[in-house]
Design a protein around this motif. Structure first.
Motif, PDB file in Angstrom:
ATOM      1  N   LEU A  20       5.348   0.620   1.581  1.00  0.00           N
ATOM      2  CA  LEU A  20       6.247   0.684   2.732  1.00  0.00           C
ATOM      3  C   LEU A  20       7.589   0.057   2.364  1.00  0.00           C
ATOM      4  N   VAL A  21       7.537  -1.054   1.650  1.00  0.00           N
ATOM      5  CA  VAL A  21       8.747  -1.761   1.207  1.00  0.00           C
ATOM      6  C   VAL A  21       8.638  -2.005  -0.296  1.00  0.00           C
ATOM      7  N   PRO A  68       2.583  -2.648  -0.007  1.00  0.00           N
ATOM      8  CA  PRO A  68       1.953  -1.367   0.335  1.00  0.00           C
ATOM      9  C   PRO A  68       1.798  -1.180   1.838  1.00  0.00           C
ATOM     10  N   LYS A  69       1.799   0.065   2.267  1.00  0.00           N
ATOM     11  CA  LYS A  69       1.583   0.382   3.678  1.00  0.00           C
ATOM     12  C   LYS A  69       0.228  -0.142   4.136  1.00  0.00           C
ATOM     13  N   GLY A  70       0.213  -0.768   5.293  1.00  0.00           N
ATOM     14  CA  GLY A  70      -1.026  -1.267   5.858  1.00  0.00           C
ATOM     15  C   GLY A  70      -1.544  -2.542   5.251  1.00  0.00           C
ATOM     16  N   ASN A 121      10.314   2.891   3.224  1.00  0.00           N
ATOM     17  CA  ASN A 121       9.914   4.293   3.389  1.00  0.00           C
ATOM     18  C   ASN A 121       8.615   4.345   4.174  1.00  0.00           C
ATOM     19  N   ASP A 122       8.697   4.748   5.455  1.00  0.00           N
ATOM     20  CA  ASP A 122       7.504   4.818   6.295  1.00  0.00           C
ATOM     21  C   ASP A 122       7.012   6.249   6.526  1.00  0.00           C
ATOM     22  N   GLY A 123       7.588   7.208   5.765  1.00  0.00           N
ATOM     23  CA  GLY A 123       7.212   8.605   5.925  1.00  0.00           C
ATOM     24  C   GLY A 123       8.125   9.368   6.851  1.00  0.00           C
ATOM     25  N   GLU A 124       8.780   8.641   7.761  1.00  0.00           N
ATOM     26  CA  GLU A 124       9.764   9.253   8.663  1.00  0.00           C
ATOM     27  C   GLU A 124      11.178   9.064   8.150  1.00  0.00           C
ATOM     28  N   VAL A 125      11.440   7.891   7.600  1.00  0.00           N
ATOM     29  CA  VAL A 125      12.757   7.593   7.040  1.00  0.00           C
ATOM     30  C   VAL A 125      12.572   6.962   5.664  1.00  0.00           C
TER      31      VAL A 125
END
Length: 280
Positions: A4-5, A38-40, A74-78
């Motif tokens: 995510l970051v 990582p995401k989550g 990057n969260d998949g939308e932006v």
């Protein structure tokens, strides 16, 4: 698992005065730091006071200057280069990335009701179209943070430290962020309340699909909630690994010194503290 970051060679330097000749000295609060979140995940960032933890967290949120390097969100939308955001993108990023402050007593305005404190980000960013919609969002996130809805009309002084931190958490989450920096979020609380707040954060992570950067000086707290840990010293990340691996087999002398300082009930372990010597 995608990030995510992603922090790459990030530095935050502050000038220390001026000189007529030669370069002015600088404080290297953060120096060439790279970190994947990582995401989550629930990533812990640990180190003693003055190590640069808070500055790094705020730089990721663009609440502290970025002297060099990049922060990619990057969260998949932006997909944002945080250091290069324009005004409109920065406003959007503020809804996606939020901060939970350390001191629940200083973070809340004593002149505002709990409802108004939680609602303020929605109103400032104009994320709702009516008072009814705002109130609905406030009630929803307050319930998720295990706040009694009848308390929304009261003022912060009426609540304990743990309840105030729940209010701070609700305020941070009301915009619907994906990424949250929790800066010493339980350090000001009694030990009896800390576990309750930590369990709440873990529950919210699962329920709302959140990603946390959890900043702390307390390794025992980090061990309770974090999947990964990064250890910071004098603006530099000395070591990072999965929590179990880092605790079981620390690679850096500074990490070993932090681990040795964790209180133990074992009498044979009480005098095992190791002092880190960076010159050794």
């Amino acid at each position: 698992m995608s990030n995510l970051v992603t922090v790459t060679n990030l530095s935050t330097h502050y000038p220390l005065g001026q000189r007529f000749f030669g370069e002015a000295p600088v404080l290297k609060a953060v120096d060439q730091v790279s970190l994947d979140i990582p995401k989550g995940s629930f990533v812990g960032l640990v180190g003693e006071s003055g190590s640069g933890k808070t500055t790094l967290g705020r730089a990721i949120l663009r609440a502290a200057p970025i002297s060099s390097g990049t922060v990619r969100y990057n969260d998949g939308e932006v997909d944002y280069d945080v250091g290069a955001l324009d005004k409109a993108q920065l406003k959007d990023y503020r809804t996606r990335a939020q901060l939970i402050f350390q001191d629940p007593y200083a973070a809340l305005s004593p002149r505002m009701t709990v409802r108004d404190i939680i609602a303020e980000p929605l109103e400032v960013m104009k994320l709702t179209k009516s008072r009814e919609e705002t109130d609905e969002r406030v009630r929803e996130i307050a319930a998720k943070c295990r706040l009694n809805l009848e308390h929304l009309r009261r003022f912060p002084h009426a609540f304990s430290g743990g309840q105030r931190q729940r209010i701070s958490i609700a305020r941070a989450l009301v915009t619907g962020p994906k990424f949250v920096v929790a800066d010493e979020a339980v350090a000001a609380l009694d030990v009896s309340i800390q576990a309750d707040i930590l369990n709440l954060l873990k529950s919210l992570q699962n329920e709302l699909d959140l990603t946390f950067l959890f900043i702390s000086h307390d390794l025992s707290v980090v061990a309770h909630v974090c999947d990964h840990v990064a250890v910071m010293y004098h603006g530099v990340i000395m070591e990072q690994n999965e929590t179990r691996a880092l605790f079981a087999n620390p690679q850096h002398a500074y990490t070993r010194s932090l681990l040795s300082a964790i209180p133990s009930l074992d009498p044979d372990d009480r005098h095992r503290a190791v002092v880190y010597d960076p010159t050794a």
